[in-house]
Design an enzyme around this catalytic site. Structure first.
Site, short mmCIF file in Angstrom:
data_model
loop_
_atom_site.label_atom_id
_atom_site.label_comp_id
_atom_site.label_asym_id
_atom_site.label_seq_id
_atom_site.Cartn_x
_atom_site.Cartn_y
_atom_site.Cartn_z
N CYS A 78 0.82 -1.54 -0.01
CA CYS A 78 0.02 -0.09 0.17
C CYS A 78 0.24 1.88 0.15
O CYS A 78 0.19 2.30 0.15
CB CYS A 78 -1.42 0.00 1.24
SG CYS A 78 -0.34 0.43 2.87
N CYS A 125 -2.59 -1.68 5.99
CA CYS A 125 -3.19 -2.29 4.96
C CYS A 125 -3.30 -3.77 5.63
O CYS A 125 -4.44 -4.54 5.33
CB CYS A 125 -2.35 -2.68 4.29
SG CYS A 125 -0.98 -3.71 3.80
N CYS A 146 12.98 -7.36 12.67
CA CYS A 146 13.43 -8.10 11.70
C CYS A 146 12.39 -8.54 10.45
O CYS A 146 11.61 -9.25 10.57
CB CYS A 146 13.89 -10.06 12.05
SG CYS A 146 14.14 -10.73 11.39
FE FE Z 1 -0.07 -2.08 3.63
#
Ligand code: FE
Length: 158
Positions: A78, A125, A146
């Site tokens: 996104c 998102c 990570c």
């Molecule tokens: Fe996203």
């Protein structure tokens, strides 16, 4: 033959639904909400497995590992800015690692803790990014984010 195929189709649809419902019931509302079919159409199979199914890429497999120039790492799904280049460090793990994140744009869920640390995901998102551990650089935050390189896109500063 045909009834068996139909049965397989029904089972796969039911199991897909069950999975998506579980993912949606985390209790967090995201600005960007798409169906699994829409995410599948947009993402590569590996991106889908990592971002939408909490998978993990093979270590040392991402080109993002080798990037250390100035810029911003955004969500591959996104485009939300998630990490700045000045927080990136070489953890030696084979996964892109950061000692900090862009506040407000990354969410943490304590559900999947244990040896995998706290899960982190895109706040826009909901895409799964990776996990955060407490063995990062002591001189800065002490955190090691990570992150799966496949979940990121690098945007150079210039
Ligand atoms: Fe996203």
């Amino acid at each position: 033959m045909k009834p068996i195929l139909f049965l397989c189709l029904v089972i796969s649809l039911v199991s897909c639904n069950g999975f998506s419902q579980k993912k949606d019931n985390k209790g967090t509302t995201y600005d960007i909400v798409k169906t699994n079919a829409e995410w599948k159409a947009q993402l590569t199979p590996l991106q889908y497995r990592v971002l939408r199914q909490e998978g993990t890429e093979q270590p040392f497999s991402s080109e993002i590992n080798k990037i250390y120039e100035p810029g911003t790492y955004v969500c591959a799904a996104c485009d939300t800015p998630l990490f700045e280049s000045d927080s990136k460090f070489d953890s030696g793990t084979g996964w892109p690692s950061f000692d900090d994140y862009i506040k407000g744009n990354v969410l943490f869920s304590k559900g999947s803790g244990g040896m995998y640390g706290t899960e982190e995901h895109c706040a826009t998102c909901g895409g799964h990014l990776g996990h955060v551990f407490n063995d990062g650089p002591r001189k800065t935050t002490g955190k090691r984010h990570c992150i799966n390189g496949v979940a990121l896109k690098f945007v150079p500063k210039s």
